[in-house]
Scaffold this motif. Structure first.
Motif, mmCIF file in Angstrom:
data_model
loop_
_atom_site.group_PDB
_atom_site.id
_atom_site.type_symbol
_atom_site.label_atom_id
_atom_site.label_comp_id
_atom_site.label_asym_id
_atom_site.label_seq_id
_atom_site.Cartn_x
_atom_site.Cartn_y
_atom_site.Cartn_z
ATOM 1 N N ALA A 27 2.320 -7.466 -36.773
ATOM 2 C CA ALA A 27 2.556 -6.006 -35.804
ATOM 3 C C ALA A 27 1.765 -4.800 -36.431
ATOM 4 N N ILE A 28 1.531 -5.271 -37.862
ATOM 5 C CA ILE A 28 0.778 -4.022 -38.386
ATOM 6 C C ILE A 28 -0.824 -4.250 -38.573
ATOM 7 N N GLU A 29 -1.405 -3.267 -38.061
ATOM 8 C CA GLU A 29 -3.096 -3.417 -38.264
ATOM 9 C C GLU A 29 -3.775 -2.300 -39.001
ATOM 10 N N ASN A 30 -4.862 -2.878 -39.633
ATOM 11 C CA ASN A 30 -5.613 -2.013 -40.455
ATOM 12 C C ASN A 30 -6.848 -1.380 -39.405
ATOM 13 N N ASN A 31 -6.605 -0.386 -38.911
ATOM 14 C CA ASN A 31 -7.705 0.166 -38.091
ATOM 15 C C ASN A 31 -8.635 1.246 -38.733
ATOM 16 N N GLY A 32 -9.526 0.877 -39.578
ATOM 17 C CA GLY A 32 -10.572 1.651 -40.065
ATOM 18 C C GLY A 32 -9.769 2.284 -41.396
ATOM 19 N N GLY A 33 -8.816 1.772 -42.150
ATOM 20 C CA GLY A 33 -8.077 2.417 -43.187
ATOM 21 C C GLY A 33 -6.825 3.091 -42.696
ATOM 22 N N LYS A 34 -6.450 3.256 -41.462
ATOM 23 C CA LYS A 34 -5.297 3.731 -40.960
ATOM 24 C C LYS A 34 -4.484 2.683 -40.496
ATOM 25 N N ILE A 35 -2.999 2.783 -40.510
ATOM 26 C CA ILE A 35 -2.079 1.763 -40.153
ATOM 27 C C ILE A 35 -1.858 1.962 -38.878
ATOM 28 N N GLU A 36 -1.825 0.896 -37.883
ATOM 29 C CA GLU A 36 -1.320 0.921 -36.667
ATOM 30 C C GLU A 36 -0.093 -0.003 -36.305
ATOM 31 N N VAL A 37 0.803 0.618 -35.812
ATOM 32 C CA VAL A 37 1.937 -0.561 -35.483
ATOM 33 C C VAL A 37 1.784 -0.979 -33.997
ATOM 34 N N ASN A 38 1.642 -2.324 -33.673
ATOM 35 C CA ASN A 38 1.484 -2.729 -32.538
ATOM 36 C C ASN A 38 2.637 -2.980 -31.503
ATOM 37 N N ALA A 39 2.673 -3.472 -30.392
ATOM 38 C CA ALA A 39 3.757 -3.703 -29.582
ATOM 39 C C ALA A 39 4.504 -5.194 -30.257
ATOM 40 N N ALA A 40 3.919 -5.822 -31.180
ATOM 41 C CA ALA A 40 4.712 -7.192 -31.507
ATOM 42 C C ALA A 40 5.787 -6.764 -32.621
ATOM 43 N N CYS A 41 5.818 -5.194 -32.933
ATOM 44 C CA CYS A 41 7.022 -5.129 -33.826
ATOM 45 C C CYS A 41 8.333 -5.525 -33.208
#
Lengths: 399, 262
Positions: A27-41
């Motif tokens: 659920a945690i993605e690396n989006n160009g150096g920023k952390i994004e939490v997606n709906a799989a959390c």
């Protein structure tokens, strides 16, 4: 209640990959150096507890607390078809008494049907303080809207803190409906139940589709709903003397209307169910082909056992779904179960680990079935079973 | 007739485990697939469409990659699909999940019939279907094993009860959960794959819903709380036997005799 907050200023090249990897659900993605939490959390908060310090934070939100003292009693839904009470009901009454005693609550039973007054008396032999009976002609067959309405009336009248429902065909259909109506929590197929001093019901069940148990609570909603399968709890002995009282309740006519009309009820041919078997031989993916099932069946016949299987064999179409043990099949509690070539995923073991004696045959010594087995036989079922079968046959011949 | 099928993406295997020492969840490169029980619901919908005409829509909730199962449904013959995906839905239990999907359903136009599989292979609760029906204010029947007849404003189905089979008529709109083996699911078709490769998977998020109260979705809308997770109990009172097949069979024969089972 709360939410995950990402402190992006603390995210850096050194810790970002660690954080992505720590999430078991991706659920945690690396989006160009920023952390994004997606709906799989799944809000397991592992990233908060085990991740780099301070990056992920869980912020609790203020919620208005309910008055738990307004909800009193542990209630059991009386599961039945045409007044024929399902034995899971007595198992739940036994559990309800145990839970209720911890917080000094009464035990209630709620009985919905038609011409059931006599049957309701039976409940009073199992330690129920009060049975609430909803007896109307429209309640003869299980139909979802009037049955839900009866339970709604019961909950509004009695305000029970907990409602236990058998995970039967009816219970699994009815309990979710009630939970949604009261916007409260429902935990399916609990394997362990306990009661906290503050009347929170502690519910334990396998979770996350893996080899994991989860302890679940319903901290700010009442009533608390849980379903439990047949043969998971123990039924109390029937007492000779009846104690407690029966209260017959009325329902408004408009609550008895249904969009469902039961046209015909056909008795099924009675067949031996694995749920009631005293001896079971169960087989799993260790079996290589459908024809090899004959060998397992032969063993089962020799020792008077029922044949049971795991889900993969049902999916392969090798056996009837009624023979499946586990969370998507049946729960069994035989005196003896011999598992052959079963690895022992928790979805399977949750359906059989209360058996008196568990013998497991598996060639992988690390298989999790050995965690629940009393006798763990590390060996190839293709080597053990044929010899076992001939041994037993010879023994029979001598005797 | 407009039919909606609820589908979910689940892990291919149940390889998630808790490390007994660190308490950390471990997942070994798990692939995803459509919940196998949903295939029966989808097949049922396609058969009904073949018989009486209409549309088959599918709905799912999950992370963006869950759109794969909607694509798979297209390959089997579904006409239209919607994925509900938003971080605000994260951490949803049964109640919040059911509510979220029911909000999504309200954005999909006319629906006469909703079909669900009997349960998922990851959550294994079998609760979302009935809870959705409650939120949508429609009747439901679970454990359906046969579609007997489709009429103008109702249908007749067989429901599997422990000792009986009940034949029941239910008015539209309604929700059914179907048992495995109601129909043999078809395989995804390569032809349909080509035909539908550009077909859109519509994604709806929180902002598209009628109910804009954030407290009803995701973790905030979930009354149940996971207090702790732990590996299943290990039985310490046990014997482990090693040896050749013959030796093991010998010992087991003796043990079964001792326990009076053979």
């Amino acid at each position: 209640m709360g939410r995950l907050v990402v402190n992006q200023d603390k995210v850096n090249a050194a810790n970002i990959d660690e954080l992505v990897k720590i999430c078991p659900f991706g659920a945690i993605e690396n989006n160009g150096g920023k952390i994004e939490v997606n709906a799989a959390c799944k809000m397991c908060k592992l990233c908060v507890k085990k991740g780099p310090t301070g990056v992920m934070e869980f912020v609790e939100e203020e919620v208005e607390e309910i008055d738990k003292s307004a909800w009193n009693g542990v209630a059991v839904y009386v599961d039945h078809v045409d007044g024929d009470i399902h034995p899971v009901t007595f198992e739940l009454i036994g559990k309800a008494r145990e839970l209720a005693d911890k917080v000094k609550h009464p035990v209630y039973a709620v009985f919905v049907g038609h011409n059931i007054a006599d049957k309701a008396k039976e409940m009073l032999h199992y330690g129920v303080d009060e049975v609430f009976v909803y007896d109307h002609e429209e309640l003869k067959d299980f139909r979802i809207e009037p049955y839900t309405a009866a339970l709604e009336a019961f909950i509004n009248k009695v305000k029970p803190s907990t409602l236990l429902v058998g995970a039967t065909t009816i219970g699994r259909s009815l309990a979710p409906r009630i939970a949604a109506r009261f916007k409260t929590g429902l935990t399916a197929d609990c394997t362990v139940l306990d009661m906290k001093d503050n009347t929170d019901l502690v519910q334990i069940r396998p979770a996350f589709g893996g080899n994991i148990m989860a302890q679940i609570i319903n901290p700010n909603n009442r009533p608390q709903l849980a379903t439990v399968r047949y043969k998971v709890m123990n039924a109390p002995a029937r007492m000779a003397v009846a104690a407690g009282k029966i209260t017959v309740c009325e329902m408004a006519a408009d609550k008895l209307i249904s969009a469902i009309n039961v046209l015909k009820v056909t008795e099924k041919e009675v067949e031996a169910s694995i749920s009631d078997a005293e001896v079971i031989v169960a087989v799993g993916r260790g079996i290589k082909s459908e024809k090899d099932l004959a060998m397992v069946k032969e063993l089962a016949d020799l020792i008077g056992a029922q044949l049971a299987v795991t889900r993969p064999l049902i999916e392969a179409g090798w056996a009837d779904a009624k023979r499946q043990i586990g969370l998507s099949g049946r729960t069994v509690k035989p005196k003896l179960i011999i598992t052959c070539g079963i690895s022992g995923a928790v979805q399977f073991t949750a359906g059989m680990n209360n058996s008196d004696c568990i013998v497991a045959i598996n060639q992988d010594s690390r298989a999790s079935i050995f965690n629940v087995a009393h006798y763990g036989i590390v060996g190839d079922l293709y080597e053990v079973l044929p010899r076992l079968i001939s041994n037993i046959k010879e023994g029979k011949a001598i005797a | 007739m407009d039919i909606l099928v609820c589908i979910k993406q689940v892990p291919e295997t149940s390889k998630v485990e808790v490390d007994p020492v660190t308490g950390v969840l471990k997942r070994d490169g798990v692939d995803s697939k459509m919940n196998p029980y949903d295939l029966y619901a989808l097949e049922t919908a396609l058969r009904i469409r073949e018989k009486v005409g209409g549309t088959v829509k599918v709905i799912s909730m999950g992370p963006p990659q869950a759109s794969e199962v909607i694509k798979e449904a297209y390959m089997m013959g579904a006409d239209e699909g919607v994925l509900l995906s938003d971080r605000k839905f994260a951490g949803a239990d049964v109640l919040a999940t059911s509510y979220t999907i029911s909000q999504g359903v309200r954005q999909m136009g006319n629906i006469d019939l909703i079909l669900c599989g009997k349960q998922t292979t990851d959550g294994d609760t079998a609760q979302v279907g009935p809870e959705m029906a409650e939120y949508l204010g429609m009747p439901h029947i679970a454990n359906v094993i046969k579609i007997e007849a489709i009429k103008a404003s109702s249908m007749v189905v067989e429901m599997d009860m422990p000792n009986t089979i009940e034949l029941a008529e239910i008015k539209f709109p309604c929700l059914l959960t179907v048992e495995k083996d109601i129909y043999q699911p078809r395989l995804p078709s390569y032809k349909k794959k080509l035909e539908t490769k550009d077909r859109e998977v519509k994604v709806l998020s929180f902002k598209d819903f009628e109910d804009q109260n954030e407290k009803r979705y995701g973790l905030n809308g979930s009354p149940t709380q996971v207090e702790r997770i732990f590996p299943p109990a290990v039985n310490t009172d046990k014997e482990i036997w090693n040896g050749s097949g013959a030796e093991l069979a010998e010992r087991l024969t003796a043990k079964l005799k001792e326990l009076k089972f053979a």
